[in-house]
Write a protein that holds these residues in place. Structure first.
Motif, PDB file in Angstrom:
ATOM      1  N   ASN A  24       0.845  -1.176   0.000  1.00 28.57           N
ATOM      2  CA  ASN A  24       0.000   0.000   0.000  1.00 28.57           C
ATOM      3  C   ASN A  24       0.891   1.241   0.000  1.00 28.57           C
ATOM      4  O   ASN A  24       1.582   1.521   0.976  1.00 28.57           O
ATOM      5  N   VAL A  25       0.853   1.976  -1.091  1.00 25.18           N
ATOM      6  CA  VAL A  25       1.775   3.096  -1.273  1.00 25.18           C
ATOM      7  C   VAL A  25       1.639   4.124  -0.161  1.00 25.18           C
ATOM      8  O   VAL A  25       2.635   4.690   0.296  1.00 25.18           O
ATOM      9  N   ILE A  26       0.425   4.382   0.293  1.00 25.62           N
ATOM     10  CA  ILE A  26       0.197   5.438   1.274  1.00 25.62           C
ATOM     11  C   ILE A  26       0.888   5.145   2.606  1.00 25.62           C
ATOM     12  O   ILE A  26       1.195   6.057   3.374  1.00 25.62           O
ATOM     13  N   LYS A  36       6.424  11.506  -7.175  1.00 21.00           N
ATOM     14  CA  LYS A  36       5.470  11.977  -8.173  1.00 21.00           C
ATOM     15  C   LYS A  36       4.449  10.886  -8.509  1.00 21.00           C
ATOM     16  O   LYS A  36       3.235  11.134  -8.503  1.00 21.00           O
ATOM     17  N   GLU A  37       4.944   9.669  -8.777  1.00 26.45           N
ATOM     18  CA  GLU A  37       4.056   8.559  -9.121  1.00 26.45           C
ATOM     19  C   GLU A  37       3.243   8.120  -7.903  1.00 26.45           C
ATOM     20  O   GLU A  37       2.054   7.792  -8.020  1.00 26.45           O
ATOM     21  N   ASP A  38       3.899   8.114  -6.739  1.00 33.24           N
ATOM     22  CA  ASP A  38       3.208   7.694  -5.512  1.00 33.24           C
ATOM     23  C   ASP A  38       2.024   8.608  -5.207  1.00 33.24           C
ATOM     24  O   ASP A  38       0.913   8.145  -4.924  1.00 33.24           O
ATOM     25  N   ILE A  39       2.275   9.913  -5.252  1.00 35.26           N
ATOM     26  CA  ILE A  39       1.221  10.878  -4.916  1.00 35.26           C
ATOM     27  C   ILE A  39       0.083  10.807  -5.932  1.00 35.26           C
ATOM     28  O   ILE A  39      -1.089  10.929  -5.572  1.00 35.26           O
ATOM     29  N   TYR A  46      -7.420   7.739  -2.804  1.00 33.61           N
ATOM     30  CA  TYR A  46      -7.952   8.294  -1.551  1.00 33.61           C
ATOM     31  C   TYR A  46      -8.578   9.672  -1.760  1.00 33.61           C
ATOM     32  O   TYR A  46      -8.566  10.503  -0.858  1.00 33.61           O
ATOM     33  N   LYS A  47      -9.138   9.909  -2.937  1.00 37.02           N
ATOM     34  CA  LYS A  47      -9.717  11.210  -3.245  1.00 37.02           C
ATOM     35  C   LYS A  47     -10.927  11.542  -2.386  1.00 37.02           C
ATOM     36  O   LYS A  47     -11.286  12.717  -2.240  1.00 37.02           O
ATOM     37  N   TYR A  87       3.507   8.715   3.656  1.00 38.57           N
ATOM     38  CA  TYR A  87       2.589   9.623   2.977  1.00 38.57           C
ATOM     39  C   TYR A  87       1.335   9.831   3.828  1.00 38.57           C
ATOM     40  O   TYR A  87       0.823  10.949   3.936  1.00 38.57           O
ATOM     41  N   LYS A  88       0.860   8.760   4.439  1.00 39.31           N
ATOM     42  CA  LYS A  88      -0.350   8.842   5.264  1.00 39.31           C
ATOM     43  C   LYS A  88      -0.140   9.767   6.459  1.00 39.31           C
ATOM     44  O   LYS A  88      -1.036  10.551   6.805  1.00 39.31           O
TER      45      LYS A  88
END
Length: 228
Positions: A24-26, A36-39, A46-47, A87-88
């Motif tokens: 899970n990237v976040i 850049k790709e992760d975000i 998660y919009k 990121y989370k």
């Protein structure tokens, strides 16, 4: 045999959950190489949980860390910046700060709100007519409290016909406004070429919209909002 089977199934389940979490990237720590790709992936997935302002705050935080390292240690060090948070974690911090600000703004707006009732554009005369352009506005302040307001300050966001914010108008009023009453005053902003507000002088001028963003309200008894 049953206990062995249950333990084996439990082990498989935990392993699967750990693999899912790792993928899970976040939940992974920020990496400049893949940010850049992760975000982009997180923004889409998660919009419904985070707003655009949360992602803007994340980008600003990362850029600030890199720039700070660049100033302190140079370009090579900035390229190798390591982030200790996921990121989370960054997004949750941004969301928490946003919600706190929204709560304060809601409290201020409940106490007093500001509206632009009418606005127009007036050109000067003579050789400087292209530079001498004014925007007269009638601004109404509604005091919804049981106290007399002695001062109110904030900004008025100017939004174009495409719902894009194009400018902020500073606003400060320091005359008394009685409880449960409203007061309307005329103000004038310079919007001609060469002025900070020149973007307001555009073809869609008559379609401009205005949004009040309060900052502080002071009452004659010495109290104020927000209380922090």
């Amino acid at each position: 045999i049953k206990n062995y089977t249950m333990k084996k199934l439990l082990f498989v389940l935990i392993s699967a959950l750990m693999i899912t979490s790792c993928n899970n990237v976040i939940d992974k720590k920020v990496s400049l190489e893949t940010a850049k790709e992760d975000i982009k992936e997180i923004r889409e997935k998660y919009k419904d949980e985070y707003t655009e302002s949360d992602f803007d705050a994340l980008s600003e935080q990362l850029a600030g860390n890199v720039f700070g390292t660049f100033l302190a240690k140079g370009e090579d060090a900035a390229k190798g910046v390591k982030f200790e948070k996921t990121y989370k974690e960054y997004l949750d911090e941004a969301k928490k700060e946003r919600l706190e600000k929204e709560k304060i703004i809601a409290e201020l707006n409940a106490a007093a709100n500001v509206t632009i009732d009418k606005f127009s554009r007036i050109h000067g005369t003579g050789f400087a007519s292209d530079y001498d352009i004014k925007m007269p506005v009638a601004i109404t302040v509604n005091n919804n409290t049981n106290k007399t307001i002695s001062g109110i300050t904030g900004k008025i966001e100017v939004i174009d016909m495409f719902d894009k914010k194009i400018e902020n108008l500073g606003f400060e009023y320091t005359d008394p406004i009685n409880p449960k009453s409203k007061l309307t005053k005329d103000f004038t902003y310079d919007i001609g070429f060469g002025n900070d507000l020149k973007d307001l002088n555009q073809s869609s001028f008559d379609k401009l919209k205005f949004k009040w963003i309060p900052e502080k309200i002071i009452f004659t008894d010495g109290s104020y909002l927000p209380k922090e």
